[in-house]
Design an enzyme around this catalytic site. Sequence first.
Site, PDB file in Angstrom:
ATOM      1  N   ASP A  78       1.066  -1.147  -0.124  1.00 54.27           N
ATOM      2  CA  ASP A  78      -0.175   0.140  -0.486  1.00 54.27           C
ATOM      3  C   ASP A  78       0.837   1.270   0.014  1.00 54.27           C
ATOM      4  OD1 ASP A  78      -1.530   2.303   0.360  1.00 54.27           O
ATOM      5  OD2 ASP A  78      -2.666   1.259   2.212  1.00 54.27           O
TER       6      ASP A  78
ATOM      7  N   GLN B 147       0.764   5.996   1.183  1.00 57.46           N
ATOM      8  CA  GLN B 147       1.766   7.362   1.903  1.00 57.46           C
ATOM      9  C   GLN B 147       3.077   7.482   1.310  1.00 57.46           C
ATOM     10  OE1 GLN B 147      -0.407   9.896   2.871  1.00 57.46           O
ATOM     11  NE2 GLN B 147      -1.900   8.697   3.550  1.00 57.46           N
TER      12      GLN B 147
ATOM     13  N   LYS C  25      -4.057  11.734  -3.827  1.00 58.77           N
ATOM     14  CA  LYS C  25      -2.891  12.443  -2.160  1.00 58.77           C
ATOM     15  C   LYS C  25      -1.546  12.589  -3.614  1.00 58.77           C
ATOM     16  CE  LYS C  25      -5.262   8.874   0.238  1.00 58.77           C
ATOM     17  NZ  LYS C  25      -5.909   9.083   1.299  1.00 58.77           N
TER      18      LYS C  25
HETATM   19  N1  PMP Z   1      -4.270   3.396   2.323  1.00 55.31           N
HETATM   20  C1  PMP Z   1      -4.175   4.435   2.813  1.00 55.31           C
HETATM   21  C2  PMP Z   1      -2.161   3.926   3.749  1.00 55.31           C
HETATM   22  C3  PMP Z   1      -4.042   5.611   2.800  1.00 55.31           C
HETATM   23  O1  PMP Z   1      -4.328   6.989   3.835  1.00 55.31           O
HETATM   24  C4  PMP Z   1      -5.612   5.266   2.313  1.00 55.31           C
HETATM   25  C5  PMP Z   1      -6.177   6.813   2.116  1.00 55.31           C
HETATM   26  N2  PMP Z   1      -6.858   7.687   3.332  1.00 55.31           N
HETATM   27  C6  PMP Z   1      -6.059   5.088   1.525  1.00 55.31           C
HETATM   28  C7  PMP Z   1      -5.574   3.347   1.209  1.00 55.31           C
HETATM   29  C8  PMP Z   1      -7.225   4.526   0.442  1.00 55.31           C
HETATM   30  O2  PMP Z   1      -7.303   5.236  -0.315  1.00 55.31           O
HETATM   31  P1  PMP Z   1      -8.603   5.508  -1.258  1.00 55.31           P
HETATM   32  O3  PMP Z   1      -8.945   6.273  -0.113  1.00 55.31           O
HETATM   33  O4  PMP Z   1      -8.391   6.918  -1.792  1.00 55.31           O
HETATM   34  O5  PMP Z   1      -9.070   4.279  -1.658  1.00 55.31           O
END
Ligand code: PMP
Length: 434
Positions: free
Chosen positions: A222, A225, A248
């Site tokens: 993932d 960040q 992001k």
């Molecule tokens: N993984 C992490 C570490 C995140 O910070 C986020 C967003 N808060 C997500 C997954 C999910 O991203 P999205 O809501 O854009 O699908």
Amino acid sequence: AALRREFPYFAAHDAAARDTGAAQSAYLDAAATSQRPARVLDAERSFLETANAAVHRGTSGAVGAATEAFEGARAAVARFVGAGAPEQIVWAENATDALNLVALGMAEANAALGDGARAAQLGVPGSERFALGPGDEILVTEAEHHANLIPWQRLAARTGAEFRYVPVREDGTWTLDDAREALSGRTRVFAFAHVSNVTGAVSPVAELAELARSVGAVTVLDACQSVPHIPVDLGALGVDFAAFSAHKALGPNGLGVLYGRSEILAALPPARTGGSAITRVTMERAEFMPPPLRFEPGTQPVSQAVGLGAAIAFLEEVGMSRAAAHEHALIERLVEGIAAMPGVRLLGPADPARRVALAAVAVEGLHAHDVGQFLDEQGVLVRVGHHCAQPLHRALGMASSTRASVHLTTTEDEVDRFLDALRGAQRYFGVEAA
Ligand code: PMP
């Protein structure tokens, strides 16, 4: 300051503050979503105004030009994250969707196992490499965002594989040794975040990928960040899959990126099917295109991809090392400021060198929502709540926290205003520590 002027959102808010004499707003919520530079908004708009067409469909020159723009964005993403080829980049709706594509694809592969007719229906040679069943293990960590947790819980439930996790330590972090202890010869999937969206802790990805490879586990990173904040070379890191969201990384909403190692992506069945992802369809079955188009049935988020291409050009122009250095100095300031504040607990590593992008805190005696509301009244925008990481908060002994996150446009003044507002909240609610 020059970069900041390129963002209409900041320009509008800064101008409004000047006009009204109100305090300038501090945007410390980039970890939830980033603001976009004008040229990203312009790229999307200009594409829609002058070049919009149904990509990969038809033979007109307009379709060709639109397809070129769409595929050019894919190539830009590939270059940006160190993929060897654009075909390793799959468009998804967001990071959540990208992670689901992997888990659901594996579920498809498992549904066809041992059933010749079903496997023929599936038509993806090599998909048996994702075989999972009782005795196998799916490993995550206790620090995961729900997006990299629930899909794996579901896959375990569907396949009968055991669901396991690397527990976090007292500060909410976990180490390479912790992972080594949790991984076994039975681990088939290891899913973890590059940077935690709660603790900001950076994982030793290359070492973890190597470790997982040595036991034959598929790695799923993932990278939500990390990609917007530090240079990331997925090819060099050696992970099998990775996911992040455009929104992001200064890009548009409604677009996520799935990266896959070529060989492993080629063996993954599509979780969703339909038009344009196929080569031949009969009334009995379908044959699928090779990646990435296999995973992209239906009309795609084309203008969003073009917008992300422009966001990447912006990030490359700034330089990710430069962006990372700027953000690192802000994180040091943030962490040092928090450390000097009695009654405020910093979640995650105390050493700023071990974190990226953000710092979350718990203020003794205060609910995060009260802190958030007070900060909001001061014009300081942060995220409060569990940040889609309930198990991690539970492990830390709390239900929610207050998170400040920085980006390449964040200023020292914004960080200081957060720290001041935090002290202000303590005073306002009468919970100042001695
Ligand atoms: N993984 C992490 C570490 C995140 O910070 C986020 C967003 N808060 C997500 C997954 C999910 O991203 P999205 O809501 O854009 O699908």
